[in-house]
Each structure stands twice: as structure tokens, then as C-alpha cells.
Design a protein around this motif. Structure first.
Motif, mmCIF file in Angstrom:
data_model
loop_
_atom_site.group_PDB
_atom_site.id
_atom_site.type_symbol
_atom_site.label_atom_id
_atom_site.label_comp_id
_atom_site.label_asym_id
_atom_site.label_seq_id
_atom_site.Cartn_x
_atom_site.Cartn_y
_atom_site.Cartn_z
ATOM 1 N N ALA A 37 0.827 -1.210 0.000
ATOM 2 C CA ALA A 37 0.000 0.000 0.000
ATOM 3 C C ALA A 37 0.862 1.261 0.000
ATOM 4 C CB ALA A 37 -0.939 -0.001 1.207
ATOM 5 N N LYS A 38 1.895 1.272 0.833
ATOM 6 C CA LYS A 38 2.761 2.457 0.903
ATOM 7 C C LYS A 38 3.524 2.668 -0.402
ATOM 8 C CE LYS A 38 4.661 4.246 4.513
ATOM 9 N NZ LYS A 38 3.842 5.440 4.473
ATOM 10 N N ASN A 39 3.995 1.586 -1.007
ATOM 11 C CA ASN A 39 4.804 1.709 -2.217
ATOM 12 C C ASN A 39 4.007 1.956 -3.483
ATOM 13 O OD1 ASN A 39 7.690 1.451 -1.475
ATOM 14 N ND2 ASN A 39 6.903 -0.363 -0.466
ATOM 15 N N THR A 40 2.713 1.710 -3.440
ATOM 16 C CA THR A 40 1.862 2.009 -4.598
ATOM 17 C C THR A 40 0.940 3.188 -4.310
ATOM 18 O OG1 THR A 40 0.182 0.406 -3.896
ATOM 19 C CG2 THR A 40 1.887 -0.374 -5.447
ATOM 20 N N ASN A 41 1.000 3.687 -3.076
ATOM 21 C CA ASN A 41 0.148 4.790 -2.613
ATOM 22 C C ASN A 41 -1.336 4.500 -2.849
ATOM 23 O OD1 ASN A 41 -0.145 7.205 -1.240
ATOM 24 N ND2 ASN A 41 -0.330 8.362 -3.138
ATOM 25 N N ARG A 42 -1.721 3.264 -2.553
ATOM 26 C CA ARG A 42 -3.123 2.861 -2.665
ATOM 27 C C ARG A 42 -3.676 2.625 -1.273
ATOM 28 N NH1 ARG A 42 -5.136 0.980 -7.596
ATOM 29 N NH2 ARG A 42 -7.060 1.206 -6.453
ATOM 30 N N ILE A 79 -8.152 3.621 4.707
ATOM 31 C CA ILE A 79 -6.977 4.163 5.383
ATOM 32 C C ILE A 79 -5.976 4.608 4.321
ATOM 33 C CG2 ILE A 79 -5.029 3.615 6.902
ATOM 34 C CD1 ILE A 79 -6.850 1.524 8.238
ATOM 35 N N ASN A 80 -5.521 5.848 4.438
ATOM 36 C CA ASN A 80 -4.553 6.399 3.494
ATOM 37 C C ASN A 80 -3.141 6.075 3.983
ATOM 38 O OD1 ASN A 80 -2.935 7.897 1.825
ATOM 39 N ND2 ASN A 80 -3.995 9.826 2.158
ATOM 40 N N PRO A 81 -2.362 5.301 3.228
ATOM 41 C CA PRO A 81 -1.024 4.925 3.689
ATOM 42 C C PRO A 81 -0.082 6.122 3.847
ATOM 43 C CG PRO A 81 -1.371 4.193 1.435
ATOM 44 C CD PRO A 81 -2.686 4.700 1.941
ATOM 45 N N ALA A 82 -0.342 7.203 3.128
ATOM 46 C CA ALA A 82 0.515 8.391 3.228
ATOM 47 C C ALA A 82 0.428 9.049 4.607
ATOM 48 C CB ALA A 82 0.148 9.390 2.136
ATOM 49 N N ASP A 83 -0.625 8.726 5.366
ATOM 50 C CA ASP A 83 -0.789 9.290 6.708
ATOM 51 C C ASP A 83 0.091 8.598 7.752
ATOM 52 O OD1 ASP A 83 -2.689 10.982 5.646
ATOM 53 O OD2 ASP A 83 -4.399 9.789 6.349
ATOM 54 N N TYR A 84 0.832 7.574 7.363
ATOM 55 C CA TYR A 84 1.639 6.786 8.292
ATOM 56 C C TYR A 84 3.086 6.765 7.827
ATOM 57 C CZ TYR A 84 -2.925 5.709 9.931
ATOM 58 O OH TYR A 84 -4.193 5.853 10.414
ATOM 59 N N THR A 86 5.562 4.678 8.756
ATOM 60 C CA THR A 86 6.171 3.351 8.585
ATOM 61 C C THR A 86 5.115 2.314 8.225
ATOM 62 O OG1 THR A 86 5.884 2.695 10.899
ATOM 63 C CG2 THR A 86 7.916 3.914 10.336
ATOM 64 N N THR A 87 5.578 1.221 7.652
ATOM 65 C CA THR A 87 4.664 0.112 7.359
ATOM 66 C C THR A 87 4.119 -0.468 8.665
ATOM 67 O OG1 THR A 87 6.537 -1.402 7.190
ATOM 68 C CG2 THR A 87 5.681 -0.510 5.140
ATOM 69 N N GLU A 88 4.951 -0.456 9.708
ATOM 70 C CA GLU A 88 4.517 -0.988 11.005
ATOM 71 C C GLU A 88 3.363 -0.169 11.589
ATOM 72 O OE1 GLU A 88 8.630 -2.359 10.251
ATOM 73 O OE2 GLU A 88 7.732 -0.382 10.225
ATOM 74 N N SER A 89 3.478 1.161 11.524
ATOM 75 C CA SER A 89 2.400 1.999 12.064
ATOM 76 C C SER A 89 1.126 1.879 11.230
ATOM 77 C CB SER A 89 2.840 3.462 12.183
ATOM 78 O OG SER A 89 3.163 4.006 10.923
ATOM 79 N N LEU A 90 1.285 1.717 9.923
ATOM 80 C CA LEU A 90 0.122 1.508 9.053
ATOM 81 C C LEU A 90 -0.554 0.183 9.402
ATOM 82 C CD1 LEU A 90 -1.731 2.092 6.652
ATOM 83 C CD2 LEU A 90 0.096 1.252 5.139
ATOM 84 N N MET A 91 0.228 -0.878 9.571
ATOM 85 C CA MET A 91 -0.360 -2.181 9.876
ATOM 86 C C MET A 91 -0.983 -2.192 11.261
ATOM 87 S SD MET A 91 -1.346 -4.969 8.700
ATOM 88 C CE MET A 91 -0.598 -4.844 7.100
ATOM 89 N N THR A 92 -0.416 -1.454 12.200
ATOM 90 C CA THR A 92 -1.017 -1.334 13.526
ATOM 91 C C THR A 92 -2.402 -0.707 13.422
ATOM 92 O OG1 THR A 92 1.127 -1.208 14.630
ATOM 93 C CG2 THR A 92 -0.755 -0.272 15.812
ATOM 94 N N LYS A 93 -2.546 0.312 12.580
ATOM 95 C CA LYS A 93 -3.845 0.957 12.365
ATOM 96 C C LYS A 93 -4.831 -0.012 11.715
ATOM 97 C CE LYS A 93 -6.951 4.210 11.847
ATOM 98 N NZ LYS A 93 -7.801 4.591 12.975
ATOM 99 N N VAL A 94 -4.385 -0.744 10.714
ATOM 100 C CA VAL A 94 -5.251 -1.723 10.039
ATOM 101 C C VAL A 94 -5.751 -2.757 11.045
ATOM 102 C CG1 VAL A 94 -5.322 -3.576 8.310
ATOM 103 C CG2 VAL A 94 -4.218 -1.395 7.758
#
Length: 109
Positions: A37-42, A79-84, A86-94
Motif C-alpha cells: 500500500a505504501k509503495n503504490t500509494n493505494r 486508510i490512506n497509507p501516506a498518513d503513516y 512506517t509500514t509498522e504503524s500503518l499495519m497497527t492501524k489496520v
């Protein structure tokens, strides 16, 4: 392949645990979907699926279709990945969003 589909504005479904739970409890989430998600900004749309352990136990090839057992699906906000950062913080939110949708009475295991 998933990244190619996302770059073509197609959607993919990813189960972040990577495996079916042998106990019915949520397992550790892998970081692959957050990385993608972070690397494709999806964006990620978390989905909570309740009752699957009883309806489709890990040892069964197919789910029980005609059953009195109940399940439910909860679709959460995107959830917008640009709001996080790190990948870890994004996955914690998910994971947090998915946990909010859990219905204990449908996840008794």
C-alpha cells in the motif's frame, strides 16, 4: 503481480495474517500488505470477517453453507497509507480497525 494490478487501478484482497487461524483467534499480521500500500500509494479498506472459524474450520475443504451458524462482515473506512510514516504503524492501524469490528458472540473460539 499485486503491485502491477494496483498500478492499473485494480483492487486486490489480501489477508494480512497470511494463514488460517488454527485457534479462531487473530494471528500476527504480516507487513506485506502495508508495504504494498505504501509503495503504490493505494488505500487499504480493512474488512472484519466474523464467525469464519465455526463456518469454515481450518480442517474443512469447504465452508458449511447450509448451517445455523452465523457470521458477519464489517467494512471499515479507507486508510490512506501516506498518513503513516512506517509500514509498522500503518499495519497497527489496520489491525486496530479490524479488531473494532470483532463480534465476540460470533468468535467464540
Amino acid at each position: 503481480k499485486s503491485s502491477d494490478l494496483l498500478r492499473q487501478n485494480k483492487s486486490v484482497m489480501i489477508f494480512p495474517e497470511g494463514v488460517r487461524s488454527a485457534t479462531g483467534k487473530m494471528q500476527e499480521f504480516k507487513l506485506g500488505s502495508a508495504y504494498l500500500a505504501k509503495n503504490t500509494n493505494r488505500g487499504i479498506i480493512p474488512v472484519t470477517i466474523n464467525g469464519t472459524y465455526d463456518i469454515w474450520p481450518p480442517a474443512k475443504t469447504f465452508p458449511e453453507i447450509f448451517t445455523s451458524k452465523r457470521g458477519s462482515v464489517v467494512i471499515h473506512d479507507k486508510i490512506n497509507p501516506a498518513d503513516y510514516k512506517t509500514t509498522e504503524s500503518l499495519m497497527t492501524k489496520v489491525r486496530s480497525e479490524i479488531e473494532k469490528g470483532l463480534e465476540p458472540e460470533l468468535n467464540k473460539k
